[in-house]
Design a protein around this motif. Structure first.
Motif, PDB file in Angstrom:
ATOM      1  N   ASP A  23      -1.023  -7.939   4.623  1.00 31.12           N
ATOM      2  CA  ASP A  23       0.439  -7.834   4.734  1.00 31.12           C
ATOM      3  C   ASP A  23       1.059  -7.397   3.414  1.00 31.12           C
ATOM      4  O   ASP A  23       1.976  -6.566   3.395  1.00 31.12           O
ATOM      5  CB  ASP A  23       1.042  -9.157   5.186  1.00 31.12           C
ATOM      6  CG  ASP A  23       0.731  -9.494   6.639  1.00 31.12           C
ATOM      7  OD1 ASP A  23       0.248  -8.601   7.368  1.00 31.12           O
ATOM      8  OD2 ASP A  23       0.973 -10.655   7.037  1.00 31.12           O
ATOM      9  N   ALA A  24       0.579  -7.931   2.304  1.00 27.20           N
ATOM     10  CA  ALA A  24       1.119  -7.568   0.990  1.00 27.20           C
ATOM     11  C   ALA A  24       0.860  -6.089   0.698  1.00 27.20           C
ATOM     12  O   ALA A  24       1.744  -5.396   0.170  1.00 27.20           O
ATOM     13  CB  ALA A  24       0.506  -8.440  -0.103  1.00 27.20           C
ATOM     14  N   ARG A  25      -0.325  -5.590   1.043  1.00 24.95           N
ATOM     15  CA  ARG A  25      -0.617  -4.169   0.838  1.00 24.95           C
ATOM     16  C   ARG A  25       0.279  -3.290   1.705  1.00 24.95           C
ATOM     17  O   ARG A  25       0.761  -2.254   1.254  1.00 24.95           O
ATOM     18  CB  ARG A  25      -2.094  -3.873   1.128  1.00 24.95           C
ATOM     19  CG  ARG A  25      -3.021  -4.316   0.007  1.00 24.95           C
ATOM     20  CD  ARG A  25      -4.416  -3.745   0.185  1.00 24.95           C
ATOM     21  NE  ARG A  25      -5.032  -4.154   1.430  1.00 24.95           N
ATOM     22  CZ  ARG A  25      -5.812  -5.215   1.589  1.00 24.95           C
ATOM     23  NH1 ARG A  25      -6.072  -5.983   0.564  1.00 24.95           N
ATOM     24  NH2 ARG A  25      -6.341  -5.494   2.767  1.00 24.95           N
ATOM     25  N   ARG A  26       0.512  -3.714   2.950  1.00 27.51           N
ATOM     26  CA  ARG A  26       1.387  -2.951   3.843  1.00 27.51           C
ATOM     27  C   ARG A  26       2.801  -2.892   3.299  1.00 27.51           C
ATOM     28  O   ARG A  26       3.446  -1.838   3.312  1.00 27.51           O
ATOM     29  CB  ARG A  26       1.412  -3.586   5.240  1.00 27.51           C
ATOM     30  CG  ARG A  26       0.530  -2.880   6.192  1.00 27.51           C
ATOM     31  CD  ARG A  26       0.628  -3.344   7.619  1.00 27.51           C
ATOM     32  NE  ARG A  26       1.911  -3.806   8.067  1.00 27.51           N
ATOM     33  CZ  ARG A  26       2.072  -4.842   8.877  1.00 27.51           C
ATOM     34  NH1 ARG A  26       1.036  -5.531   9.305  1.00 27.51           N
ATOM     35  NH2 ARG A  26       3.265  -5.196   9.271  1.00 27.51           N
ATOM     36  N   LEU A  27       3.316  -4.016   2.831  1.00 26.92           N
ATOM     37  CA  LEU A  27       4.666  -4.039   2.269  1.00 26.92           C
ATOM     38  C   LEU A  27       4.749  -3.186   1.008  1.00 26.92           C
ATOM     39  O   LEU A  27       5.751  -2.508   0.778  1.00 26.92           O
ATOM     40  CB  LEU A  27       5.110  -5.467   1.968  1.00 26.92           C
ATOM     41  CG  LEU A  27       5.557  -6.280   3.165  1.00 26.92           C
ATOM     42  CD1 LEU A  27       5.819  -7.721   2.749  1.00 26.92           C
ATOM     43  CD2 LEU A  27       6.788  -5.681   3.807  1.00 26.92           C
ATOM     44  N   SER A  28       3.708  -3.201   0.215  1.00 33.17           N
ATOM     45  CA  SER A  28       3.695  -2.394  -0.997  1.00 33.17           C
ATOM     46  C   SER A  28       3.704  -0.906  -0.665  1.00 33.17           C
ATOM     47  O   SER A  28       4.366  -0.116  -1.335  1.00 33.17           O
ATOM     48  CB  SER A  28       2.457  -2.742  -1.823  1.00 33.17           C
ATOM     49  OG  SER A  28       2.383  -1.932  -2.960  1.00 33.17           O
ATOM     50  N   ALA A  29       3.008  -0.518   0.388  1.00 32.71           N
ATOM     51  CA  ALA A  29       2.902   0.899   0.754  1.00 32.71           C
ATOM     52  C   ALA A  29       4.102   1.394   1.557  1.00 32.71           C
ATOM     53  O   ALA A  29       4.594   2.498   1.329  1.00 32.71           O
ATOM     54  CB  ALA A  29       1.620   1.132   1.550  1.00 32.71           C
ATOM     55  N   ALA A  30       4.580   0.605   2.516  1.00 30.39           N
ATOM     56  CA  ALA A  30       5.596   1.093   3.449  1.00 30.39           C
ATOM     57  C   ALA A  30       6.914   0.331   3.375  1.00 30.39           C
ATOM     58  O   ALA A  30       7.837   0.645   4.102  1.00 30.39           O
ATOM     59  CB  ALA A  30       5.063   1.019   4.882  1.00 30.39           C
ATOM     60  N   GLY A  31       6.996  -0.652   2.514  1.00 28.07           N
ATOM     61  CA  GLY A  31       8.191  -1.494   2.473  1.00 28.07           C
ATOM     62  C   GLY A  31       9.380  -0.809   1.828  1.00 28.07           C
ATOM     63  O   GLY A  31       9.229   0.032   0.952  1.00 28.07           O
ATOM     64  N   VAL A  32      10.562  -1.181   2.300  1.00 25.98           N
ATOM     65  CA  VAL A  32      11.807  -0.690   1.719  1.00 25.98           C
ATOM     66  C   VAL A  32      12.592  -1.890   1.179  1.00 25.98           C
ATOM     67  O   VAL A  32      12.487  -2.998   1.701  1.00 25.98           O
ATOM     68  CB  VAL A  32      12.667   0.085   2.746  1.00 25.98           C
ATOM     69  CG1 VAL A  32      11.959   1.344   3.197  1.00 25.98           C
ATOM     70  CG2 VAL A  32      13.043  -0.760   3.926  1.00 25.98           C
ATOM     71  N   ALA A  33      13.360  -1.628   0.142  1.00 25.59           N
ATOM     72  CA  ALA A  33      14.178  -2.691  -0.449  1.00 25.59           C
ATOM     73  C   ALA A  33      15.256  -3.112   0.544  1.00 25.59           C
ATOM     74  O   ALA A  33      15.819  -2.285   1.259  1.00 25.59           O
ATOM     75  CB  ALA A  33      14.806  -2.210  -1.746  1.00 25.59           C
ATOM     76  N   ALA A  34      15.510  -4.403   0.596  1.00 27.01           N
ATOM     77  CA  ALA A  34      16.497  -4.948   1.523  1.00 27.01           C
ATOM     78  C   ALA A  34      17.155  -6.164   0.885  1.00 27.01           C
ATOM     79  O   ALA A  34      16.761  -6.603  -0.197  1.00 27.01           O
ATOM     80  CB  ALA A  34      15.822  -5.334   2.838  1.00 27.01           C
ATOM     81  N   THR A  35      18.154  -6.696   1.577  1.00 31.46           N
ATOM     82  CA  THR A  35      18.777  -7.943   1.150  1.00 31.46           C
ATOM     83  C   THR A  35      18.663  -8.963   2.265  1.00 31.46           C
ATOM     84  O   THR A  35      18.679  -8.617   3.445  1.00 31.46           O
ATOM     85  CB  THR A  35      20.265  -7.748   0.795  1.00 31.46           C
ATOM     86  OG1 THR A  35      20.940  -7.223   1.920  1.00 31.46           O
ATOM     87  CG2 THR A  35      20.431  -6.823  -0.383  1.00 31.46           C
ATOM     88  N   ALA A  36      18.513 -10.202   1.883  1.00 31.17           N
ATOM     89  CA  ALA A  36      18.413 -11.300   2.836  1.00 31.17           C
ATOM     90  C   ALA A  36      19.513 -12.306   2.514  1.00 31.17           C
ATOM     91  O   ALA A  36      19.498 -12.918   1.446  1.00 31.17           O
ATOM     92  CB  ALA A  36      17.041 -11.953   2.750  1.00 31.17           C
TER      93      ALA A  36
END
Length: 97
Positions: A22-35
């Motif tokens: 999951d961490a690798r996926r977020l690093s590769a395809a993740g976009v910055a967001a706000t929560a």
């Protein structure tokens, strides 16, 4: 005892493997967001008590959604607080940074 120990070992190994994936996926395809923290409740499950947060997550490339997560106790985590997050728009996998 050996069977139980091996079972817990396999469970732990799979959990760590999935977390790394999951961490690798977020690093590769993740976009910055706000929560935005919508609600905070005490979480008493397990050995590590903390806070259960209800979040509204928004950002570019995906529709705003709500999600729950458990975090360590922190006095800054109050309703209305805004946290940085990373989201995989394909399946809404997220991480609070």
């Amino acid at each position: 005892m050996t069977i139980v120990g091996v079972g817990f070992g396999v469970f732990g190994w799979r959990l760590v493997t999935r977390s790394r994936h999951d961490a690798r996926r977020l690093s590769a395809a993740g976009v910055a967001a706000t929560a935005e923290v919508l609600a905070v409740a005490n979480h008493l499950g397990g050995e590590d008590p903390g806070l259960e947060l209800r979040l509204r997550i928004s950002g570019p490339g995906f529709a705003t959604f709500e999600a729950d997560t458990i975090r360590a106790d922190d006095p800054a985590l109050v309703p209305g607080a805004v946290l940085a997050a990373v989201v995989d728009p394909a399946d809404r996998l997220f991480s609070i940074t």
